[in-house]
Design a protein around this motif. Structure first.
Motif, short mmCIF file in Angstrom:
data_model
loop_
_atom_site.label_atom_id
_atom_site.label_comp_id
_atom_site.label_asym_id
_atom_site.label_seq_id
_atom_site.Cartn_x
_atom_site.Cartn_y
_atom_site.Cartn_z
N UNK A 182 0.87 -1.28 0.05
CA UNK A 182 0.16 0.07 0.09
C UNK A 182 0.85 1.08 -0.02
N UNK A 183 0.35 2.26 -0.77
CA UNK A 183 1.24 3.47 -0.70
C UNK A 183 1.08 4.11 0.73
N UNK A 184 2.28 4.72 1.15
CA UNK A 184 2.19 5.34 2.51
C UNK A 184 1.53 6.63 2.61
N UNK A 185 0.84 6.64 3.86
CA UNK A 185 -0.14 7.68 3.92
C UNK A 185 0.51 8.66 4.65
N UNK B 124 7.33 0.01 17.70
CA UNK B 124 8.24 -0.78 16.87
C UNK B 124 7.30 -2.36 16.90
N UNK B 125 6.25 -2.39 16.28
CA UNK B 125 5.30 -3.33 16.33
C UNK B 125 4.92 -3.75 14.87
N UNK B 126 5.62 -3.15 13.78
CA UNK B 126 5.16 -3.43 12.40
C UNK B 126 3.91 -2.91 12.16
N UNK B 127 3.96 -1.43 12.42
CA UNK B 127 2.70 -0.89 12.41
C UNK B 127 2.50 -0.16 10.88
N UNK B 128 1.48 -0.18 10.64
CA UNK B 128 0.97 0.31 9.06
C UNK B 128 -0.38 0.94 9.13
N UNK B 129 -0.42 2.09 8.59
CA UNK B 129 -1.64 2.77 8.30
C UNK B 129 -2.16 2.66 6.94
N UNK B 130 -3.24 2.08 6.93
CA UNK B 130 -3.59 1.60 5.66
C UNK B 130 -5.19 2.33 5.44
N UNK B 131 -5.40 2.61 3.98
CA UNK B 131 -6.70 2.99 3.58
C UNK B 131 -7.93 2.17 4.28
N UNK B 132 -8.83 3.04 4.46
CA UNK B 132 -10.21 2.57 4.94
C UNK B 132 -10.70 1.16 4.28
N UNK B 133 -10.58 1.16 3.04
CA UNK B 133 -11.16 -0.16 2.22
C UNK B 133 -10.41 -1.19 2.74
N UNK B 134 -8.86 -1.24 2.67
CA UNK B 134 -8.18 -2.24 2.76
C UNK B 134 -8.33 -2.82 4.19
#
Length: 624
Positions: A378-381, A406-416
């Protein structure tokens, strides 16, 4: 800013531990500890007789934690000097079961190493049963009634009292909302900036009710839970007015954690934590999800690749004018050298002094990192895409603080995120009730014919319910379009202009070529997407369809992979039944599917049966 943690079970303790550790590392980076404070931290870290915390309090560990914060995140972190973490615990649990030596600490064991984080602010609440227990329980050591200090509002006058100067809590935290408004309260009555909820789904509403008077419209609520439907319940019963409801963040995690004791957990398996910001009108027409600029995204990807391959730190920081994290900015020369070193490290695929086996491992790791960097999932937000306004300030700081963990966190779009949550719902709907009923580990379900049949039925029903939801949404959408079209035709009359006829002719000729674009243009903007919108994709024929990851076969394959991956684990629902909690999250897992089925006219006999059987077993074990 003050972070509040409601629910200190396994996941709650893990998140609170790393949130506190990140804040402490940022403080140490801004202002190194004095010798006395360093000695105090060392003593606290030696609570464990087997060696204590060997990785949490050293200067090198602090630097490593800070240096691994993504460069596009650090400018938006709250000032660590006035940031704290507050734990909300039940009085009975706190007084009876938690070791008094570590009464404000969380212990996390990982790979045989114990980490200790102390300095948490603790607010205690009590249920009616806890008050009765306090009257009859005696302290075994002193043979006298135990002393309970219930942190509860003494009346409306205490909550309404304001001050001109900030009143920090026990760890120096100051309410960000109070600072923006210029009106300060006692820490026990100040508005809650960010509330992270990790309680069981069935216990969320009861646990949240005492804190509702402190939830401000500018607050941010983070839900990290298993089932679905909790936010709908909160919006319906607690925040019905869209103008006064707080910001919401939904999160899901695959980290393997189990509770060894209260506020003492074992981090058994490294996973990921994905979260998404719930769309809000406060984000404006552009919404809250804006992609990071290409240059900054490449810097973040290159830094992550360097950390993964050689453990290199991010560019060093230098002091400039400003306060808090604004006092630090990356030097241009150091940025250029770091990017050049990252590129050369990834290109060389090797580390001097390695054996052939080590080089092979490093090559594989670098190749994986390169492929991930070249084509990220996913693109970085952009955190900076969240408007810097008073109503979204806590949301901005919350998102940046989560990304710094440090928990492998990723901000993803709401659809994903919605797709991930639904796929996880299917996994929980299959594994949790079956392991609770059969009293077995997850792996015992694999290759069991009866279990396989039951799980396939559950997946078929979930997919059918979601498909019915999409069809219902499309039908209502077409009815609205037809209604609007009829009104427009009545206004324009039956004579139609030449321009209208020409446009109609062009559309008919190019209909096949423009079919997909036309369907996309009819969908509402991302800021107003409904659940059904999030489940749709555009098919090869240009028509909306259910996302392929939500078909019965795809969900069933996800369940099989999860069983093999977590074969030695006990499910959370099995643990609830075994511990005789008196209730489970079944209503928010299989019960959620059954409720959707009733709403859209789809029969769900497998989910109905599993829901009733789990409730029956819960009642039978508890005797209620």
């Amino acid at each position: 800013m003050r972070f509040h943690l409601l629910g200190v079970g396994s996941i709650g303790s893990l998140v609170g531990f790393h949130l506190k550790r990140s804040i402490r590392a940022q403080r140490a980076h801004l202002q190194p500890l004095s010798r006395a404070q360093a000695r105090k931290n060392l003593l606290l870290s030696n609570l464990d007789p087997n060696g204590g915390d060997s990785d949490g309090n050293s200067a090198a560990a602090n630097r490593a934690l800070v240096s691994h914060i993504p460069p596009h995140v650090s400018p938006f972190l709250p000032n660590p000097t006035d940031t704290s973490v507050t734990l909300h615990v039940r009085q009975r649990l706190f007084a009876k079961q938690i070791d008094r030596r570590a009464h404000n600490s969380i212990l996390v064991d990982r790979a045989g190493v114990r980490g200790v984080e102390s300095g948490f602010v603790v607010e205690r609440s009590s249920a009616a049963s806890d008050v009765v227990s306090s009257l009859v329980r005696t302290d075994d050591r002193h043979r006298r009634p135990a002393q309970f200090q219930i942190s509860r509002a003494s009346g409306p006058s205490a909550a309404s009292t304001t001050y001109d100067a900030p009143i920090p809590d026990g760890d120096g935290g100051v309410s960000l909302i109070s600072s923006i408004e210029g009106r300060y309260h006692d820490p026990l009555h100040s508005p809650i900036d960010c509330l992270v909820i990790t309680t069981k789904c069935d216990a969320t509403l009861a646990a949240l009710r005492p804190l509702l008077p402190r939830i401000h419209p500018w607050s941010t609520v983070v839900l990290i839970q298993n089932g679905m439907g909790v936010m709908d319940t909160l919006l319906d019963r607690c925040f019905p007015d869209p103008e006064t409801r707080p910001n919401f963040v939904l999160a899901t995690t695959t980290h393997g954690v189990w509770k060894k004791a209260p506020l003492n957990v074992v981090h058994a398996g490294i996973g990921e934590l994905h979260f998404s910001v719930v769309p809000s009108p406060r984000g404006g027409a552009q919404g809250l999800e804006m992609e990071l600029e290409a240059e900054m995204a490449q810097r973040s990807i290159a830094a992550a690749a360097a950390a993964a391959t050689e453990g290199q730190d991010l560019p060093p920081l230098r002091k400039t004018a400003g306060t808090g994290w604004d006092k630090f900015a990356a030097a241009a020369e150091e940025e250029a050298r770091s990017e050049q070193a990252s590129s050369s490290a990834v290109a060389s695929r090797g580390i001097p002094g390695q054996t052939a086996a080590d080089t092979t491992t490093a090559t594989a790791t670098a190749s994986t990192t390169d492929s991930t960097a070249a084509a990220p999932l996913q693109p970085l937000l952009d955190v900076g895409g969240i408007p810097d306004v008073a109503s979204l300030r806590t949301l901005r700081h919350t998102v940046s603080s989560l990304l710094a963990l440090p928990l492998n966190v990723q901000w993803i779009p709401v659809r994903e995120y919605q797709l991930k949550a639904l796929r996880k719902l299917a996994i929980n709907a299959c594994i949790n009730p079956l392991t609770a009923l059969a009293d077995c580990k997850n792996g015992d379900l694999y290759a069991n014919e009866s279990a396989m049949d039951a799980m396939w039925s559950v997946c078929v029903e979930i997919s059918a319910v979601l498909e019915a939801q999409v069809r219902d949404h499309l039908a209502r959408h077409q009815r609205r379009r037809g209604s609007r079209g009829g009104k427009n035709r009545k206004r324009s009359g039956s004579s139609g202009s030449a321009a209208t006829k020409a446009a109609t002719s062009t559309t008919a000729v190019q209909g096949e070529e423009r079919g997909q674009v036309a369907v996309k243009s009819r969908l509402p903007p991302a800021s107003s997407l409904s659940t059904a919108d999030l489940l749709m994709r555009i098919g090869e024929d240009g028509r909306p369809a259910l996302d392929p990851s939500l078909t019965a076969r795809s969900l069933y394959n996800d369940v099989q992979r999860a069983i093999r991956t977590t074969a030695n684990n006990w499910s959370s629902m099995h643990a609830d039944v075994k511990a005789r909690r008196g209730s489970t999250e079944i209503d928010y897992i299989n019960g959620y599917v059954s409720a959707l089925g009733r709403g859209y006219g789809v029969e769900t006999p497998a989910n109905d049966l599993l829901t009733n059987l789990v409730k029956l077993k819960t009642v039978k074990l508890t005797g209620s």
